[in-house]
Design an enzyme around this catalytic site. Structure first.
Site, PDB file in Angstrom:
ATOM      1  N   LYS A   9      12.921  16.241   3.617  1.00 42.12           N
ATOM      2  CA  LYS A   9      12.824  17.692   3.801  1.00 42.12           C
ATOM      3  C   LYS A   9      13.611  18.411   2.708  1.00 42.12           C
ATOM      4  CE  LYS A   9      15.047  20.128   6.793  1.00 42.12           C
ATOM      5  NZ  LYS A   9      15.894  20.902   5.876  1.00 42.12           N
ATOM      6  N   LYS A  14      17.237  14.920  -1.664  1.00 44.79           N
ATOM      7  CA  LYS A  14      16.208  13.986  -2.142  1.00 44.79           C
ATOM      8  C   LYS A  14      16.175  13.879  -3.668  1.00 44.79           C
ATOM      9  CE  LYS A  14      12.347  15.941  -1.667  1.00 44.79           C
ATOM     10  NZ  LYS A  14      12.306  16.478  -3.048  1.00 44.79           N
ATOM     11  N   LYS A  40       9.424  23.612  -6.598  1.00 47.90           N
ATOM     12  CA  LYS A  40      10.591  24.196  -7.254  1.00 47.90           C
ATOM     13  C   LYS A  40      10.750  23.689  -8.683  1.00 47.90           C
ATOM     14  CE  LYS A  40      13.955  23.084  -4.519  1.00 47.90           C
ATOM     15  NZ  LYS A  40      13.253  22.102  -3.674  1.00 47.90           N
ATOM     16  N   ASP A 127       8.619  18.392   3.814  1.00 44.69           N
ATOM     17  CA  ASP A 127       8.497  19.320   4.937  1.00 44.69           C
ATOM     18  C   ASP A 127       7.067  19.378   5.452  1.00 44.69           C
ATOM     19  OD1 ASP A 127      11.199  21.079   5.099  1.00 44.69           O
ATOM     20  OD2 ASP A 127      10.790  20.472   3.046  1.00 44.69           O
TER      21      ASP A 127
END
Length: 261
Positions: A9, A14, A40, A127
């Site tokens: 998530k 991560k 991102k 997610d």
């Protein structure tokens, strides 16, 4: 070539984990490619001095197919080949499409042959596991999927969804679930909570990472912990995790190849 997808998530650590694992394996002399599959587009930033790089979706939007393989990549620490899929214009398009486009362009432009990596990492937002976000776990891409989680409820919820997706693809010869990576957040009964999750999916905790102030310090320098603080205990944890992940992925690959035979 061993191909590894690491999910988790948003905010679970991560990308930091993937980058440090990649750096640890590159230090050993392996040729490593890291493909950031998060809109991102910051997965690889600590491998090439910080800052952002041109994403595959940026290039595609601006120039169609009129760009070179070299423009898609940035060579980082110890020769790590960095690629960022990127995301759509805010409010428009599907974020998962960036992953599909990046992987298609890499293949079309001969990226795997030119750079000939020993290990490929797909750093994927966990997610959601629909559409393009599930692409790295499909046939032809990752050999094994690992999930970064903590003992926090939302992290475990996301990890369970990712594991379920891998399980649903099992009969198609897709990636194996290689295990969970416990990124400790100091939650009460954290180890036990993650172990219950592992038991539910017949897997294990492949590695554990402690909280360390060296992580944000290294990121402020635009580096991984492995590069910035190579003698630290935290760097040692990342190196141990890198070995465990590589070993588990190798076994998953051999299992898949044996099943095909």
């Amino acid at each position: 070539m061993i191909k590894i997808a690491i999910y988790g998530k948003g905010g679970i650590g991560k990308s930091t984990t993937v980058s440090n694992i990649a750096a640890a394996l590159a230090e050993k002399g392996l040729k490593v490619m890291q493909i950031g599959c998060d809109p991102k587009a910051d997965s690889t930033s600590c491998l090439h001095g910080g800052g952002r790089m041109k994403t595959v979706l940026d290039l595609t939007r601006e120039r169609g197919d009129g760009f070179t393989l070299e423009e898609m990549v940035k060579i980082g620490y110890k020769g790590i080949v960095c690629v960022e899929a990127g995301g759509p214009t805010p409010g428009l398009g599907c974020a998962g499409r960036g992953i599909i486009t990046a992987l298609e362009k890499l293949e079309k432009k001969g990226g795997y042959e030119v750079y000939a990596p020993d290990v490929i990492f797909y750093d994927v937002l966990g997610d959601v596991v629909c559409g393009g976000f599930s692409t790295p776990m499909r046939e032809g891409y990752a050999d094994a999927v690992f999930v970064v989680t903590s003992g926090e409820n939302m992290a475990i919820y996301a990890a369970a969804n990712i594991a379920t997706a891998v399980e649903n693809f099992r009969d198609r010869g897709y990636a194996e679930l290689g295990g969970m990576i416990l990124n400790r957040r100091g939650i009460k009964n954290e180890e036990e909570k993650v172990q219950v999750l592992c038991d539910d999916f017949h897997t294990g905790i492949v590695g554990r990472l402690d909280r360390s102030e060296l992580v944000p310090e290294a990121e402020e320098l635009g580096k991984t912990v492995v590069e910035a603080f190579p003698e630290s205990e935290m760097a040692g944890e990342y190196r141990a995790l890198a070995e465990a992940v590589l070993d588990a992925a190798q076994k998953a690959k051999e299992k898949k190849e044996g099943a095909v035979c």
